[in-house]
Motif scaffolding. Structure first.
Motif, PDB file in Angstrom:
ATOM      1  N   GLN A 135     -17.389  32.137  71.867  1.00 39.99           N
ATOM      2  CA  GLN A 135     -17.373  32.398  73.305  1.00 39.99           C
ATOM      3  C   GLN A 135     -16.574  33.668  73.605  1.00 39.99           C
ATOM      4  O   GLN A 135     -16.941  34.465  74.459  1.00 39.99           O
ATOM      5  CB  GLN A 135     -16.743  31.212  74.057  1.00 39.99           C
ATOM      6  N   ARG A 136     -15.479  33.839  72.886  1.00 37.12           N
ATOM      7  CA  ARG A 136     -14.683  35.056  73.099  1.00 37.12           C
ATOM      8  C   ARG A 136     -15.486  36.291  72.697  1.00 37.12           C
ATOM      9  O   ARG A 136     -15.461  37.321  73.364  1.00 37.12           O
ATOM     10  CB  ARG A 136     -13.382  34.998  72.301  1.00 37.12           C
ATOM     11  N   TYR A 137     -16.181  36.147  71.579  1.00 33.41           N
ATOM     12  CA  TYR A 137     -16.999  37.280  71.143  1.00 33.41           C
ATOM     13  C   TYR A 137     -18.029  37.628  72.222  1.00 33.41           C
ATOM     14  O   TYR A 137     -18.190  38.797  72.589  1.00 33.41           O
ATOM     15  CB  TYR A 137     -17.711  36.973  69.812  1.00 33.41           C
ATOM     16  N   LEU A 138     -18.724  36.630  72.726  1.00 36.32           N
ATOM     17  CA  LEU A 138     -19.765  36.892  73.731  1.00 36.32           C
ATOM     18  C   LEU A 138     -19.158  37.523  74.982  1.00 36.32           C
ATOM     19  O   LEU A 138     -19.735  38.446  75.571  1.00 36.32           O
ATOM     20  CB  LEU A 138     -20.505  35.598  74.095  1.00 36.32           C
ATOM     21  N   GLY A 187       0.442  36.227  66.349  1.00 36.63           N
ATOM     22  CA  GLY A 187      -0.761  36.766  65.716  1.00 36.63           C
ATOM     23  C   GLY A 187      -1.700  35.736  65.120  1.00 36.63           C
ATOM     24  O   GLY A 187      -2.543  36.063  64.293  1.00 36.63           O
ATOM     25  N   ARG A 188      -1.595  34.478  65.542  1.00 38.05           N
ATOM     26  CA  ARG A 188      -2.555  33.483  65.063  1.00 38.05           C
ATOM     27  C   ARG A 188      -3.596  33.227  66.147  1.00 38.05           C
ATOM     28  O   ARG A 188      -3.371  33.527  67.319  1.00 38.05           O
ATOM     29  CB  ARG A 188      -1.831  32.170  64.740  1.00 38.05           C
ATOM     30  N   LEU A 189      -4.704  32.648  65.729  1.00 37.40           N
ATOM     31  CA  LEU A 189      -5.702  32.285  66.729  1.00 37.40           C
ATOM     32  C   LEU A 189      -5.169  31.112  67.540  1.00 37.40           C
ATOM     33  O   LEU A 189      -4.642  30.162  66.987  1.00 37.40           O
ATOM     34  CB  LEU A 189      -7.008  31.854  66.054  1.00 37.40           C
ATOM     35  N   ARG A 190      -5.329  31.217  68.843  1.00 37.82           N
ATOM     36  CA  ARG A 190      -4.893  30.111  69.690  1.00 37.82           C
ATOM     37  C   ARG A 190      -5.790  28.895  69.446  1.00 37.82           C
ATOM     38  O   ARG A 190      -5.333  27.781  69.382  1.00 37.82           O
ATOM     39  CB  ARG A 190      -4.984  30.549  71.153  1.00 37.82           C
ATOM     40  N   ALA A 198      -6.452  39.250  74.445  1.00 37.83           N
ATOM     41  CA  ALA A 198      -5.074  38.748  74.386  1.00 37.83           C
ATOM     42  C   ALA A 198      -5.051  37.222  74.396  1.00 37.83           C
ATOM     43  O   ALA A 198      -4.247  36.591  73.712  1.00 37.83           O
ATOM     44  CB  ALA A 198      -4.275  39.298  75.561  1.00 37.83           C
ATOM     45  N   GLY A 199      -5.987  36.625  75.134  1.00 42.37           N
ATOM     46  CA  GLY A 199      -6.017  35.168  75.236  1.00 42.37           C
ATOM     47  C   GLY A 199      -6.409  34.480  73.938  1.00 42.37           C
ATOM     48  O   GLY A 199      -6.177  33.294  73.755  1.00 42.37           O
ATOM     49  N   ALA A 200      -7.006  35.248  73.027  1.00 43.60           N
ATOM     50  CA  ALA A 200      -7.459  34.654  71.772  1.00 43.60           C
ATOM     51  C   ALA A 200      -6.301  34.386  70.818  1.00 43.60           C
ATOM     52  O   ALA A 200      -6.401  33.545  69.934  1.00 43.60           O
ATOM     53  CB  ALA A 200      -8.461  35.589  71.090  1.00 43.60           C
TER      54      ALA A 200
END
Lengths: 478, 544
Positions: free
Chosen positions: A407-410, A395-398, A388-390
């Motif tokens: 980092q979000r992926y990891l 619906g856009r990337l923050r 959610a934080g991303a």
């Protein structure tokens, strides 16, 4: 030391070993991690550790063979080091290091203090230098604890007590990840700056959970299998200790720049997003780039430290579970650092305050670990927060920076494994995670390596992150 | 006429000085306030005419010209002086006609959104993308109303804004177009810019295609980051070749006036009107037949580009510490020092960093690469030798100041860039001072060989932009000298480095071409640059 032993004895008698304020000899300042700052004593290398009856059992991978696991496999020719740390000094002689040293100046790498600061153990005596990052590099210089740590009394000491001898209690994740971060992120005395990276030194992008599960790394220890939340803890603590180290390094850089010290570059490019600059121009002229939804930074300036700050809000939610922690607020620092010419005087002040705040938070977490009163953290809940934080509501990337998305992926990949991998808790996660990984992947090149996300488009990350957000949103009202 | 005649004589003697005035005043509004007003600068808003229509009445004839049917060709042999089809070329193929229209394209919309100002109305965009009808006004005072936006960059934007010459240049007296009897200096005094002079042309083109601090023509990093296509290194001769040509080189057989025979014919016809000191060579830039025309374009283009960039750099550094100054703009530095994919092994690390520390953005390598070769060669030419030898120290000072700290030491840059710009100006003036040819066939061959050696030297191999710029200069000069290159060799080289500014020529119906389509192939090839491949293929070219 006599004092220490007697105090411990007293504590044991009292049966209050895990009391709220464990007594300690010459207690280090209570508001910072054990492994931060100079440790007392020196190291003469790991020869005595390697005794067959101690840690050199000769059966790599097994208990009492920790040194054998770490050390080079001498049965092969040439010897193959099991642990890359065992090779840290030797790499200073290879062709890459020779070229790097030639480009940055300051003499051969193996005699350059700047290189040796991380490529050997701190406090290493001359004889221990060639060992690379040996036992003492992570466990602390053994001078003051070597002859004690196998006595039965040692086990009775608190981590704080042990730390006072220069021992790093690496079972405590704050102490452990702070130790790693000292070199793998840097600190006031250990600096991989952009001059060094441009000369060929690999970029440092440390993420503890990822490193801990690296296929290339052969562990000489076992983490508690029974602790289901272990991965979440190591991830969250690693985020916070890495950030602390990064801010400590920034404080040192800004201080040097403010004092106009020769050799200090400012603005220091390694504080910025690598791929904001290091991308091929004109890859797409329309649209040039996606317009991120959360951050209001100017597209023509360099995002500050996305790798270590991308998930600070998410990690702060974790930190908030511990009494005495403070929420890190980087807004002011970010604003200054994302100017074209940040003011070093201003930066050193803000960064130093942030370091103090984070150290206090980490000390609170460290103490909770020592007490064993660690709150339970659900991987699924954390995954929901990370996904959610991303994204923004529309619906856009923050933050569309590669580092931030990586980092979000990891973090999300960690929650997937922490939740047990494919199973009832992670139904449907696998595909979006793999898609996200594919969007972030570096291309391969024949005869070399591409160290850039040449084909990365932030828009390719939106769909998988949106899917993961949907999958991890707690269902309510049913 | 008498007056005009008297002015010729003066103008001829002051040939070089006159050119300096042209160049100096165009880029420096301050100079316009000096005692001698720049004849190219409009006196006021009424002293401006930009429209294409008036020009098209005569200059939009279908090519080839049907002499029997075209009154100008028939009566005045105008087609032997100019093409007469210029307007069609501009209107149908020349992207200059789309200069303002592109600001409203999709890319323009994106830039508007990211830059948070309307690029179609902002003076900092219009200085290049429209016609500045108040060129004497300092950039910070310019507003949208000081620009004519309706037709892009029209004929008069380059040739001269003032209606005076526009009317005068077809005045007829006794069957002769009087204008033809004027020297270039006289024509300039009437308001026509002498674009046949490579130096004048180089400074004019560079004022947009590199930039001009004084005229407020500066592509900033903000603009690039919002999507402005990267300005390619400016190589005058290559840009001329990539442009749909509405002009002819002096060697063009169609333009008979530029040959001795054609001039003799004209002189015979106009004998009674010619002043005593008339000689046809006055009408050509280079005073002697044995000079290679393109050589001047290559050298003047290289030095004028460096000058324009150094003026922008000095201007930026000069504002250090002032309000809103954030540091030297990133756009002043080598784009590709930062903007490259990270690779192992790395060409840059193999090459080393002779500017100083690794990891500090240096000056654009191409800016100094070709002028370095030009200066090294000029050190053997008498009028330029002393000046030419100063180049390495001047350029070295700029480069050192640029890496003294990340994004340069403004104090040192101000001084070094100012001195470098002054050197460029000096070099350009001295190139013309004694009116003697510099670039004979033999000297041009030496220059060509020196460019070839530089292009294949280790020094530039890690810098695709310098390699491309040197390649462009090399091929232009080689072609200009009439030396053949095997098509196969050229094609092979073209696989490793872009040989043209644009991928394909434009045609009638596809203007404006989206920026990505127009220059995308060049940028993709550029991004894939491999120095070893490039050097091997270039060396193949040198063998022949």
């Amino acid at each position: 030391m006599r004092t220490a032993v007697s105090l411990i004895a007293a504590a044991l008698v009292g049966g209050a070993f895990f009391g709220p304020t464990p007594p300690a000899p010459a207690a280090p300042s209570g508001d910072r991690p054990y492994a931060v700052g100079p440790l007392p004593g020196e190291t003469r290398g790991g020869l005595s550790c390697a005794a067959a009856s101690c840690h050199g059992g000769g059966r790599p991978g097994e208990r009492f063979s920790e040194h054998s696991t770490w050390a080079a496999d001498l049965t092969r020719n040439p010897p193959v080091p099991h642990d890359p740390h065992a090779n840290a000094y030797r790499v200073l002689f290879n062709a890459d290091s020779v070229r790097i040293a030639g480009l940055v100046g300051g003499g051969p790498a193996h005699t350059n203090d700047r290189c040796l600061a991380c490529h050997t153990a701190p406090n290493a005596t001359d004889g221990a230098v060639a060992e690379g990052v040996g036992c003492a590099g992570c466990h602390g210089p053994e001078e003051k604890w070597l002859t004690r740590h196998y006595l039965p009394e040692w086990k009775a000491l608190s981590n704080r007590d042990k730390a006072a001898f220069g021992f790093v209690p690496t079972k405590n994740l704050v102490a452990r990840t702070s130790t790693c971060a000292g070199c793998h992120v840097g600190d006031a005395t250990r600096d991989v700056d952009h001059d060094l990276i441009a000369a060929g030194h690999p970029r440092l992008n440390f993420e503890y959970a990822r490193f801990d599960h690296s296929e290339a790394y052969r562990k000489h220890w076992a983490d508690p299998a029974a602790d289901r939340d272990f991965e979440v803890k190591e991830w969250a603590i690693g985020q916070l200790t890495s950030l602390r180290a990064a801010l400590d390094l920034l404080t040192a850089r800004a201080t040097a720049a403010d004092a106009k010290l020769v050799g200090q570059s400012w603005p220091e490019f390694s504080e910025g997003s690598c791929y904001a600059c290091h991308q091929t121009v004109g890859r797409d002229l329309y649209p040039t780039r996606e317009i991120p939804g959360g951050l209001t930074r100017r597209g023509s300036l360099v995002p500050w430290q996305p790798w270590y700050t991308a998930l600070v809000d998410d990690a702060a939610l974790f930190a908030a579970l511990f009494p005495g922690s403070a929420r890190p607020d980087l807004t002011e620092l970010r604003t200054e650092m994302e100017k074209r010419s940040p003011d070093p005087a201003k930066v050193k002040g803000i960064a130093a305050r942030a370091v103090v705040g984070l150290a206090a938070t980490l000390a609170a977490i460290q103490a909770a670990e020592d007490r064993g009163s660690f709150p339970a953290v659900s991987p699924s809940r954390l995954a929901g927060l990370l996904a959610a934080g991303a994204l923004t509501d529309d619906g856009r990337l923050r933050d569309d920076d590669w580092d931030a998305v990586a980092q979000r992926y990891l973090g999300l990949a960690m929650t997937y494994h922490a939740a047990g991998g494919d199973g009832p808790a992670t139904v449907g996660w696998r595909k979006p995670l793999l898609d996200l990984r594919a969007a972030l992947a570096f291309p391969t090149a024949a005869g070399g390596r591409i160290d850039s996300p040449r084909s990365y488009h932030a828009r390719d990350a939106v769909r998988p992150l949106t899917d993961l957000r949907t999958l991890t949103t707690p269902r309510t009202g049913r | 006429m008498t007056n005009g005649h008297a002015r010729w004589v003066v103008a001829t003697g002051l040939f070089a000085a006159g050119l300096a005035v042209v160049a100096g005043t165009f880029v420096s509004p301050a100079a316009a306030q000096g005692p001698v007003a720049d004849p190219l600068l409009p006196k006021d808003a009424d002293d401006v005419s930009t429209g294409y229509t008036a020009c098209s009445l005569c200059h939009a004839v279908e090519y080839p010209i049907d002499v029997a049917k075209n009154q100008f060709a028939k009566k005045y042999a105008s087609h032997e002086f100019v093409r007469l089809s210029e307007g069609n070329t501009w209107n149908r193929e020349d992207p200059h006609s789309q200069a303002h229209k592109v600001l409203e394209s999709k890319l323009g919309q994106q830039m508007k959104q990211l830059l948070k100002y309307d690029v179609a109305k902002a003076p900092q965009c219009l200085t290049c993308h429209a016609i500045d009808v108040a060129p004497g006004l300092s950039p910070e005072k310019k507003k949208a109303e000081h620009f004519e936006t309706s037709e892009g960059i029209t004929c008069n934007a380059c040739h001269g804004l003032r209606p005076n010459w526009q009317k005068a240049h077809y005045d007829e007296k006794g069957g002769t177009i009087r204008w033809r009897l004027y020297t270039p200096e006289k024509k300039r005094d009437e308001g026509l810019r002498n674009l046949r002079d490579p130096h004048v042309r180089a400074e004019l083109c560079a004022s947009c295609h590199v930039g001009s601090a004084a005229a407020g023509k500066v592509v900033t990093h903000d603009m690039y980051a919002a999507g402005h296509p990267p300005l390619p290194p400016f190589e005058l001769a290559t840009f001329m070749e990539s442009q749909p040509k509405h002009w002819g080189y002096p060697t063009d057989p169609e333009l008979k006036f530029f040959s001795q025979a054609g001039a003799d014919k004209f002189a015979a016809q106009a004998k009674k009107d010619l002043p005593e000191n008339w000689r046809w060579s006055l009408y050509r830039f280079h005073p002697k037949d044995d000079e290679v025309y393109i050589a001047r374009s290559v050298t003047a283009g290289a030095v004028a580009s460096l000058k324009a960039e150094m003026e922008m750099l000095a201007d930026d550094a000069n504002r250090a510490g002032g309000k809103d100054w954030e540091g030297i703009d990133y756009a002043r530095f080598d784009c590709y020092a930062c903007h490259h994919d990270l690779k192992v092994p790395s060409d840059r690390q193999q090459r080393g960093y002779d500017d100083g520390k690794p990891g500090r953005p240096p000056m654009k390598a191409w800016l100094g690469a070709l002028p370095g070769v030009v200066a090294e060669h000029a050190a053997t030419l008498a009028p330029l030798a002393a000046t030419a030898k100063e180049f390495p120290a001047k350029w070295g000072a700029v480069r050192a100041a640029a890496v003294a700290r990340p994004f340069g030491d403004p104090e040192r840059l101000k001084e070094a860039a100012g001195a470098m710009a002054a050197w460029c100006d000096d070099f350009l003036k001295k190139s013309e001072a004694d009116g003697k040819p510099l670039y004979s066939k033999a000297e041009s061959k030496k220059l060509l060989d020196a460019i070839g050696t530089a292009a294949t030297s280790k020094r530039w191999t890690a810098d695709p932009e310098a390699a491309m710029h040197l390649t462009w200069a090399y091929l232009s000069l080689r072609d200009g000298m009439g030396l053949a290159t095997r098509v196969g060799d050229r094609d092979e080289l073209g696989k490793t480095v872009p040989l043209r500014v644009r991928a394909t020529p434009y045609s009638r119906n596809d203007l404006p071409v989206p920026a990505g389509e127009a220059i995308g192939p060049r940028l993709r090839l550029f991004a894939a640059f491999k120095s070893d491949d490039f050097t091997a293929r270039f060396q193949q070219l040198l063998k022949k």
